[in-house]
Write a protein that holds these residues in place. Structure first.
Motif, mmCIF file in Angstrom:
data_model
loop_
_atom_site.group_PDB
_atom_site.id
_atom_site.type_symbol
_atom_site.label_atom_id
_atom_site.label_comp_id
_atom_site.label_asym_id
_atom_site.label_seq_id
_atom_site.Cartn_x
_atom_site.Cartn_y
_atom_site.Cartn_z
ATOM 1 N N LYS A 140 4.640 19.635 9.420
ATOM 2 C CA LYS A 140 4.707 18.356 8.714
ATOM 3 C C LYS A 140 4.990 17.284 9.758
ATOM 4 C CE LYS A 140 5.923 19.204 3.896
ATOM 5 N NZ LYS A 140 6.868 18.887 2.808
ATOM 6 N N GLN A 141 4.044 16.448 9.982
ATOM 7 C CA GLN A 141 4.155 15.447 11.032
ATOM 8 C C GLN A 141 4.007 14.050 10.437
ATOM 9 O OE1 GLN A 141 2.208 16.496 14.621
ATOM 10 N NE2 GLN A 141 1.838 14.393 15.273
ATOM 11 N N ASN A 142 4.883 13.124 10.821
ATOM 12 C CA ASN A 142 4.814 11.751 10.309
ATOM 13 C C ASN A 142 3.613 11.023 10.888
ATOM 14 O OD1 ASN A 142 7.152 12.007 8.788
ATOM 15 N ND2 ASN A 142 8.478 11.300 10.441
ATOM 16 N N ILE A 143 2.931 10.307 10.029
ATOM 17 C CA ILE A 143 1.841 9.443 10.476
ATOM 18 C C ILE A 143 2.015 8.078 9.816
ATOM 19 C CG2 ILE A 143 0.253 11.383 10.760
ATOM 20 C CD1 ILE A 143 -1.177 10.405 8.202
ATOM 21 N N THR A 144 1.445 7.046 10.435
ATOM 22 C CA THR A 144 1.502 5.689 9.896
ATOM 23 C C THR A 144 0.096 5.174 9.695
ATOM 24 O OG1 THR A 144 3.574 5.261 11.057
ATOM 25 C CG2 THR A 144 2.347 3.349 10.260
ATOM 26 N N ILE A 145 -0.204 4.705 8.490
ATOM 27 C CA ILE A 145 -1.528 4.176 8.154
ATOM 28 C C ILE A 145 -1.405 2.669 7.973
ATOM 29 C CG2 ILE A 145 -3.456 4.253 6.542
ATOM 30 C CD1 ILE A 145 -2.587 7.054 5.757
ATOM 31 N N GLY A 146 -2.193 1.913 8.732
ATOM 32 C CA GLY A 146 -2.192 0.454 8.622
ATOM 33 C C GLY A 146 -3.286 -0.037 7.702
ATOM 34 N N ALA A 171 0.833 -1.205 0.000
ATOM 35 C CA ALA A 171 0.000 0.000 0.000
ATOM 36 C C ALA A 171 0.863 1.250 0.000
ATOM 37 C CB ALA A 171 -0.912 0.000 1.221
ATOM 38 N N LYS A 172 0.358 2.279 -0.669
ATOM 39 C CA LYS A 172 1.005 3.588 -0.663
ATOM 40 C C LYS A 172 -0.060 4.665 -0.491
ATOM 41 C CE LYS A 172 5.124 2.630 -3.431
ATOM 42 N NZ LYS A 172 5.912 2.999 -4.632
ATOM 43 N N PHE A 173 0.253 5.668 0.316
ATOM 44 C CA PHE A 173 -0.649 6.798 0.544
ATOM 45 C C PHE A 173 0.135 8.077 0.250
ATOM 46 C CE2 PHE A 173 -2.097 3.282 3.075
ATOM 47 C CZ PHE A 173 -3.468 3.291 2.935
ATOM 48 N N ILE A 174 -0.184 8.717 -0.846
ATOM 49 C CA ILE A 174 0.570 9.879 -1.315
ATOM 50 C C ILE A 174 -0.356 11.090 -1.394
ATOM 51 C CG2 ILE A 174 2.027 10.808 -3.155
ATOM 52 C CD1 ILE A 174 3.203 8.356 -1.797
ATOM 53 N N LYS A 175 0.120 12.223 -0.879
ATOM 54 C CA LYS A 175 -0.654 13.454 -1.001
ATOM 55 C C LYS A 175 -0.615 13.944 -2.450
ATOM 56 C CE LYS A 175 -0.458 16.840 1.851
ATOM 57 N NZ LYS A 175 -1.937 16.913 2.030
ATOM 58 N N PRO A 176 -1.760 14.324 -3.008
ATOM 59 C CA PRO A 176 -1.776 14.846 -4.380
ATOM 60 C C PRO A 176 -0.919 16.107 -4.494
ATOM 61 C CG PRO A 176 -3.998 14.343 -3.624
ATOM 62 C CD PRO A 176 -3.112 14.258 -2.429
ATOM 63 N N ALA A 177 -0.264 16.261 -5.621
ATOM 64 C CA ALA A 177 0.586 17.431 -5.831
ATOM 65 C C ALA A 177 -0.243 18.712 -5.748
ATOM 66 C CB ALA A 177 1.275 17.336 -7.196
ATOM 67 N N GLY A 178 0.251 19.669 -4.980
ATOM 68 C CA GLY A 178 -0.422 20.958 -4.856
ATOM 69 C C GLY A 178 -1.516 21.008 -3.817
ATOM 70 N N SER A 179 -1.863 19.878 -3.211
ATOM 71 C CA SER A 179 -2.927 19.872 -2.201
ATOM 72 C C SER A 179 -2.399 20.410 -0.874
ATOM 73 C CB SER A 179 -3.481 18.460 -2.014
ATOM 74 O OG SER A 179 -2.489 17.614 -1.446
ATOM 75 N N THR A 180 -3.301 20.901 -0.050
ATOM 76 C CA THR A 180 -2.912 21.416 1.253
ATOM 77 C C THR A 180 -3.952 20.989 2.283
ATOM 78 O OG1 THR A 180 -2.260 23.392 2.488
ATOM 79 C CG2 THR A 180 -4.097 23.622 0.934
ATOM 80 N N PHE A 181 -3.729 21.358 3.523
ATOM 81 C CA PHE A 181 -4.643 20.946 4.595
ATOM 82 C C PHE A 181 -5.859 21.865 4.641
ATOM 83 C CE2 PHE A 181 -1.651 23.995 6.311
ATOM 84 C CZ PHE A 181 -2.452 24.844 7.065
ATOM 85 N N VAL A 182 -6.903 21.363 5.308
ATOM 86 C CA VAL A 182 -8.147 22.120 5.499
ATOM 87 C C VAL A 182 -8.500 22.049 6.984
ATOM 88 C CG1 VAL A 182 -10.603 22.281 4.953
ATOM 89 C CG2 VAL A 182 -8.966 21.622 3.166
ATOM 90 N N GLY A 239 -0.047 20.533 8.593
ATOM 91 C CA GLY A 239 -0.862 21.385 9.468
ATOM 92 C C GLY A 239 -0.335 22.808 9.437
ATOM 93 N N PRO A 240 -1.018 23.692 10.150
ATOM 94 C CA PRO A 240 -0.558 25.092 10.165
ATOM 95 C C PRO A 240 0.783 25.233 10.880
ATOM 96 C CG PRO A 240 -2.313 24.752 11.776
ATOM 97 C CD PRO A 240 -2.216 23.496 10.970
ATOM 98 N N PHE A 241 1.564 26.197 10.449
ATOM 99 C CA PHE A 241 2.870 26.444 11.077
ATOM 100 C C PHE A 241 2.668 27.007 12.474
ATOM 101 C CE2 PHE A 241 6.418 29.287 12.068
ATOM 102 C CZ PHE A 241 7.472 28.391 12.003
ATOM 103 N N LYS A 242 3.366 26.447 13.450
ATOM 104 C CA LYS A 242 3.256 26.901 14.843
ATOM 105 C C LYS A 242 4.641 27.239 15.365
ATOM 106 C CE LYS A 242 -0.858 24.124 15.893
ATOM 107 N NZ LYS A 242 -1.439 23.114 16.808
#
Length: 484
Positions: free
Chosen positions: A454-460, A374-385, A478-481
């Motif tokens: 930018k935080q690492n997450i693991t999806i099972g 499995a691979k989970f990739i963020k689409p190019a140009g997408s951002t958080f909501v 996420g937003p810059f803090k």
């Protein structure tokens, strides 16, 4: 060993024409560089019978495997163009390159260790070049043209009706066999169904495939009709590789020079020991049966493929004259020099154990490889909501089912805890066997859990039984803090 043989021969027997330089040339070439055609006598004997059984078994495997399937997949297929690989019915993909690379490394180590212990047994017993040449093409040649003497006579005679008929028949059969073998070889590349389809639709519908097939048929025909043993002596690197791998404890086909020298013709009723003669009666039968045209009595040579024809020929002669067989035999150089009985040494046992361990480890690795990737990739140009106190990211997933059975999977955020997955469709995703499934999911976390931009997450990934079959680490935006 060769030096000791040469010392024995300098006394006047003269069996080696030039004992100092015979290794400086190839046995199938004249000093001028012209090809010296080899006409080996048809071998017979115990080892020849064993080799015939092994060869016919391997040929049967070669011609049967393309028609066999495991779970609907070919047993073996290496489609490099379409990047489809099947080994024992298990599909392999470019993503499995590390396993295939490890398998290649294990194979190289296996060849090295195997050669150190067992010499060139592979060449004489298993190599496709030897099997097709000795067990298929030469047998046809013997059936049409006769044994060694008849073949030599036919080669020298003018192109009369007999020669034209026999050569045309032989070459015609060779072309048919080359075509058949080429078609089966392509079944291992593109599959049986594709080859049968191309054959049915004809060359006009598949001109490129037709030309490739003709090229490989011509190459196969050239190798086994004319080039023959020169593949082993001039092209194959294995013969030269063995020179740096074998040692005095390596098992090879050897002539027992201590027992055989000094050579002399056989005289009935003579006490050869009293006359200072060895057991070799200089009949040259070991030479005339050799498919690479060498004299095994000259010592170990790169042309020798350990085919055992000389062993059978010598044993037959020894039995007829009442001398013990085994003048030429499987032995180690140390055994010949020190006249000790063969012993499976500790080194041989250790190397054999390593060989077995290598293949067991590779087998376990293949068996335990993941059934899902499995691979989970963020689409190019997408951002958080950010909505209702939660931060969401979109991911495109790709699921590769490496098994032959369909699997129903679900996703779960393994780390950090508190993540929620929203599917674009159903909460469970069905992935067909040996297929790729793609889609989109949304992953959201409470704002309080996201500490970094930018935080690492693991999806099972879990199957229908709740067993985790894969996991993938990606990043969550996420937003810059400001950190204090």
């Amino acid at each position: 060993m060769a030096n000791q043989i040469n010392e024995n021969l300098r006394g006047g027997q003269g069996q080696v024409l030039d004992p100092e330089t015979f290794r400086d040339s190839v046995g199938t070439m004249e000093q001028s560089g012209k090809r010296k055609w080899v006409f080996p006598r048809k071998p017979k004997g115990k080892y020849t019978n064993y080799r015939t059984i092994v060869a016919y078994f391997l040929l049967a495997v070669f011609f049967i495997l393309p028609f066999l399937k495991i779970n609907g997949n070919p047993v073996l297929m290496f489609n490099i163009l379409d990047r489809e690989f099947y080994i024992f019915g298990m599909p392999f993909y470019p993503q499995d390159f590390s396993i295939l690379a490890l398998g290649a490394i294990a194979s190289i180590v296996f060849i090295i260790l195997f050669t150190v212990v067992y010499g060139r047994i592979f060449c004489g017993w298993i190599c496709p070049q030897t099997i097709f040449l000795e067990m298929v093409f030469r047998k046809i040649e013997y059936a049409i043209e006769g044994d060694r003497n008849k073949q030599m006579k036919l080669a020298k005679q003018p192109w009369n009706a007999e020669k034209i008929w026999k050569r045309s028949l032989k070459w015609g059969i060779y072309i048919i066999i080359s075509l058949i073998v080429t078609h089966f070889m392509f079944m291992y590349i593109v599959g049986k169904e594709e080859v049968l389809k191309i054959m049915k639709e004809g060359p006009l519908a598949h001109p490129t495939n037709f030309l490739v097939m003709i090229f490989f048929t011509a190459a196969f025909y050239f190798v086994f009709t004319w080039f023959r043993e020169q593949v082993c002596t001039l092209v194959c690197p294995y013969g030269r590789l063995q020179g740096v791998l074998i040692d005095k404890q390596t098992i090879n086909v050897y002539y027992d020079y201590k027992r055989g020298e000094n050579r002399a013709k056989w005289k009935k009723g003579e006490d050869r020991k009293a006359a200072g003669k060895g057991d070799c009666i200089d009949c040259h039968q070991c030479v005339v049966v050799c498919p690479t045209g060498i004299d095994i009595r000259n010592g170990q040579q790169l042309e020798c493929v350990n085919c055992t024809a000389c062993i059978d020929a010598c044993d037959e002669v020894m039995t007829k004259v009442g001398l013990p067989p085994g003048l030429i035999r499987y032995a180690t150089e140390e055994e010949i020099e020190e006249e000790k009985p063969f012993k499976f040494t500790g080194k041989m046992k250790a190397y054999t154990a390593v060989l077995v361990g290598l293949w067991v480890a590779l087998g376990v690795l293949l068996y335990n490889r993941g059934s899902m990737e499995a691979k989970f990739i963020k689409p190019a140009g997408s951002t958080f909501v950010i909505r209702d106190g939660r931060i969401s990211n979109t991911y495109n997933y790709t699921l590769l089912n490496k098994s032959n059975e369909k699997v129903e999977v679900t996703f779960k955020i393994e780390e950090p805890e508190g993540g929620v997955i929203s599917y674009s469709g159903k909460n469970k995703i069905l992935v067909e066997g040996d297929k790729i499934t793609k889609g989109t999911i949304n992953v959201s976390f409470p704002e309080s859990l996201i500490k970094l931009s930018k935080q690492n997450i693991t999806i099972g990934v879990y199957d229908q039984k709740g067993k985790k079959i894969d996991e993938y680490q990606t990043y969550f935006e996420g937003p810059f803090k400001m950190q204090f």
